[in-house]
Write an enzyme that holds these catalytic residues in place. Sequence first.
Site, PDB file in Angstrom:
ATOM      1  N   CYS A 164       0.866  -1.191   0.000  1.00 56.98           N
ATOM      2  CA  CYS A 164       0.000   0.000   0.000  1.00 56.98           C
ATOM      3  C   CYS A 164       0.896   1.233   0.000  1.00 56.98           C
ATOM      4  O   CYS A 164       2.083   1.140  -0.307  1.00 56.98           O
ATOM      5  CB  CYS A 164      -0.961  -0.010   1.183  1.00 56.98           C
ATOM      6  N   ALA A 165       0.356   2.387   0.357  1.00 58.37           N
ATOM      7  CA  ALA A 165       1.142   3.619   0.274  1.00 58.37           C
ATOM      8  C   ALA A 165       2.243   3.672   1.332  1.00 58.37           C
ATOM      9  O   ALA A 165       3.382   4.033   1.036  1.00 58.37           O
ATOM     10  CB  ALA A 165       0.222   4.827   0.400  1.00 58.37           C
TER      11      ALA A 165
END
Length: 398
Positions: free
Chosen positions: A82-83
């Site tokens: 994810c980020a």
Amino acid sequence: MADTGTDPLPVPAIDVKDLLHAADRGDPVLLLDVRNDDEVKAWKIEARQAIDTVYVPYFDFIEDEVGSIAKVPTGRDVVVLCAQGGSSEMVAGMLIEAGVPARNVKGGMVAYGEYLQPLPIPLKDLEASRFTIWQVNRRGKGCLSYVVCSGGEAVVVDPMKNIEWFGAFARQQDARIVRVLDTHIHADHVSGGPALAASLGVPYSVAAGEGFELRQPVAPLADGERLQIGGAEGVTMEVRIIRTPGHTPGSTSYLVGGSYLLSGDTVFVSSVGRPDLGGHVAEWGRMLFATLTGRLAPLPDDVVVLPAHYAGLHDINADGTVSGRLGHLRRTVPELQFRSADEFVAAVSAAVKEPPAAYAEIIKVNLGISSASPDKITEWELGKNECAASARKAAGLH
Ligand SMILES: [Fe+2]
């Protein structure tokens, strides 16, 4: 009272370095990217072999855990991305609870954007006995720094903001950093140059060029000046200063050992640096044309170009380094085929698009005019560099 619930199973992690090494080797990794569509479109992990990737957004897992898990192919080693590594850790936990082996990519895309991979540039035997050139690849952004060592001394060129990394790397090479150089005022990332030089008490050099107010303390270098590096056991190496204005008015290239051109954003291996970032595309474009056709003309074809950026996997050699012989680039880079400044300026003007808004802020920090928090800088630096002016389309070339 005894706890009757079951504790969640621990979520194993993989760091970006190991993930990229595995993907570069072609190991059968299955990447589960749980970022939203916009984030995925803007920036993806790239490795030397294609990474098999499944996209299922994090919010799908929140809304329909069972249905989302069912979208993940089974029988594979799943790594979740994810980020920043938080949502992916939760998703990896859900998969593990469901019996699917999974690992979390530690730090997510932010860690990918910061990761630095050093690779040695192959040298001829005689050169290798006198110096080494390490190309430090910031894989997530496509930025390249250099650590050049000779006779116990090192020069660092275009360092990233993680100055501790560069200090530690030079120590591993048994070299003392004696100078820090930037090829130009960067727009896509905050330079580590001023801070690295200040932390070591060594000179820092960069030229901003006319029209820029530079508030960093710098040791000016003149065109044609030669720096001697080394000295231990009589081993030395020379760095020649070549002014190469165009991408910026102050752009400077450094010719190492007479044969390796650290070209900054002047010439890349498949394009040239964009001359529009100051809002003077015609004027800077003409400067760049004069540099490419005039100032670099005396350099022989076998000079190896080592740029500050690259655009994608197609720019990476089989050994993982990014470099090209000047003669080859003279024949193959579309922007080096133009014979008139007018045509060149028209083509690069048509090719460049609006730069990311953060570039103006980053330039101010690199000039020493403003400062920013580490979080702000991380936010500005997200995504790949957009430093090239590819005139392929404008010139009808592919
Ligand atoms: Fe640049």
